[in-house]
Design a protein around this motif. Structure first.
Motif, short mmCIF file in Angstrom:
data_model
loop_
_atom_site.label_atom_id
_atom_site.label_comp_id
_atom_site.label_asym_id
_atom_site.label_seq_id
_atom_site.Cartn_x
_atom_site.Cartn_y
_atom_site.Cartn_z
N MET A 88 -39.25 1.32 -47.19
CA MET A 88 -38.08 0.44 -47.16
C MET A 88 -37.20 0.56 -48.40
SD MET A 88 -37.76 -1.44 -44.39
CE MET A 88 -36.77 -2.80 -45.01
N TRP A 89 -35.87 0.66 -48.13
CA TRP A 89 -34.84 0.66 -49.16
C TRP A 89 -33.74 -0.31 -48.74
CZ3 TRP A 89 -35.29 3.45 -53.67
CH2 TRP A 89 -36.25 4.45 -53.70
N PRO A 90 -32.86 -0.74 -49.66
CA PRO A 90 -31.79 -1.67 -49.29
C PRO A 90 -30.96 -1.15 -48.10
CG PRO A 90 -31.93 -1.54 -51.66
CD PRO A 90 -32.88 -0.50 -51.12
N GLY A 91 -30.69 -2.06 -47.17
CA GLY A 91 -29.95 -1.72 -45.97
C GLY A 91 -30.81 -1.29 -44.79
N TYR A 92 -32.10 -1.00 -45.04
CA TYR A 92 -33.01 -0.64 -43.96
C TYR A 92 -33.48 -1.91 -43.25
CZ TYR A 92 -33.59 4.15 -45.81
OH TYR A 92 -33.38 5.44 -46.23
N THR A 93 -33.90 -1.75 -42.01
CA THR A 93 -34.41 -2.87 -41.23
C THR A 93 -35.93 -2.94 -41.33
OG1 THR A 93 -32.58 -2.79 -39.65
CG2 THR A 93 -34.59 -3.90 -38.93
N GLY A 94 -36.42 -4.10 -41.75
CA GLY A 94 -37.85 -4.34 -41.86
C GLY A 94 -38.19 -5.72 -41.30
N THR A 95 -39.42 -6.14 -41.48
CA THR A 95 -39.90 -7.40 -40.92
C THR A 95 -40.05 -8.45 -42.01
OG1 THR A 95 -41.07 -6.26 -39.13
CG2 THR A 95 -41.79 -8.49 -39.66
N PHE A 96 -39.61 -9.67 -41.70
CA PHE A 96 -39.86 -10.80 -42.60
C PHE A 96 -40.44 -11.95 -41.79
CE2 PHE A 96 -35.63 -11.76 -41.00
CZ PHE A 96 -35.59 -13.14 -40.91
N VAL A 97 -41.10 -12.87 -42.48
CA VAL A 97 -41.77 -14.01 -41.86
C VAL A 97 -41.09 -15.29 -42.34
CG1 VAL A 97 -43.94 -15.30 -41.68
CG2 VAL A 97 -43.97 -12.78 -41.72
N ARG A 98 -40.81 -16.20 -41.42
CA ARG A 98 -40.22 -17.50 -41.77
C ARG A 98 -40.92 -18.59 -40.96
NH1 ARG A 98 -34.27 -17.78 -38.71
NH2 ARG A 98 -35.10 -17.86 -36.58
N ALA A 99 -40.69 -19.85 -41.34
CA ALA A 99 -41.19 -20.96 -40.54
C ALA A 99 -40.44 -20.97 -39.21
CB ALA A 99 -40.98 -22.27 -41.28
N HIS A 100 -41.15 -21.23 -38.14
CA HIS A 100 -40.49 -21.30 -36.84
C HIS A 100 -39.52 -22.47 -36.82
CE1 HIS A 100 -39.85 -21.57 -32.53
NE2 HIS A 100 -40.43 -20.39 -32.39
N PRO A 101 -38.28 -22.28 -36.33
CA PRO A 101 -37.29 -23.35 -36.36
C PRO A 101 -37.72 -24.64 -35.67
CG PRO A 101 -36.26 -21.26 -35.82
CD PRO A 101 -37.73 -21.03 -35.80
#
Length: 223
Positions: free
Chosen positions: A31-44
């Motif tokens: 991963m580098w800036p501008g690439y698409t990766g996965t992140f985790v957040r609290a479910h809305p």
């Protein structure tokens, strides 16, 4: 500052260690800036009391936060890290901070240049126990001129001048910085913290819990 990291490539590993349903495509591993990766957040909807709603969700997003006012996504080349000292006031990050749009970026390792030899040696930094890093971040949702909603994220950083390991990286005269790595038992605390309770969670990760080695050439452990 961290502009390069290795993302998780196994959906089962993401699901088991971060307690999320993985997206169909985890994005790029390198991963580098501008690439698409996965992140985790609290479910809305995690606070509505419905047991069928998971506490967390994993989403694809651009590495580099895109604020709502940006005309395009090119800003990701400059917004992949957010300084914890100024995140509440910087235009690129303050909306996400004030709305407590916290996220966790799962990573197998981060990469930083070791300049102690007089030249940059790419160095892989990971947890010493082999488990993935959970890096504290912020997320945002940006609407393109075509109406598409694009998610993005940034990594929070700290001064590392006193950190036994992370102070060794970057050019000699550059400020020493490190990303905020959360302990496993802090994940929910971070994802659900209000802005006024967020700063105490931004602490340096113990050097003894990290391992670093040259990323190229002989796989020699440096620290």
């Amino acid at each position: 500052m961290c502009s390069h990291y290795q993302a998780l490539k196994e959906q089962e590993r993401l699901q088991r260690l971060f307690l999320v349903q993985p997206p169909a495509d985890l994005g790029k591993v390198d991963m580098w800036p501008g690439y698409t990766g996965t992140f985790v957040r609290a479910h809305p909807q995690s606070q509505v009391g419905d047991e069928a709603v998971p506490a967390r969700e994993a989403l694809p997003g651009l590495f580099g936060l895109v604020p709502h006012w940006s005309p395009d996504t090119k800003i990701t080349q400059y917004t992949y890290n957010a300084r914890s000292e100024t995140v509440a006031s910087k235009p690129s990050f303050r909306d996400a901070w004030n709305k407590a749009q916290h996220c966790i970026i799962p990573a197998e390792a981060i990469f930083e240049p070791d300049w102690r030899s007089g030249r940059p040696v790419p160095t892989r930094i990971a947890r010493a126990d082999g488990e993935p890093l959970g890096i504290a971040g912020l997320w945002s949702a940006w609407k393109s001129p075509q109406g598409e909603v694009v998610h993005s994220f940034t990594m929070l950083t700290l001064n590392a001048a006193q950190h036994p390991l992370m102070r060794l990286f970057h050019k000699p005269n550059d400020e020493k910085r490190m990303v905020v790595i959360l302990h496993d038992d802090q994940y929910d605390d971070w994802l659900n913290a209000r802005p006024e309770h967020s700063k105490p969670l931004l602490r340096p990760y113990p050097a003894d819990n990290l391992a670093a080695r040259a990323a190229l050439g002989p796989q020699t452990t440096l620290f």
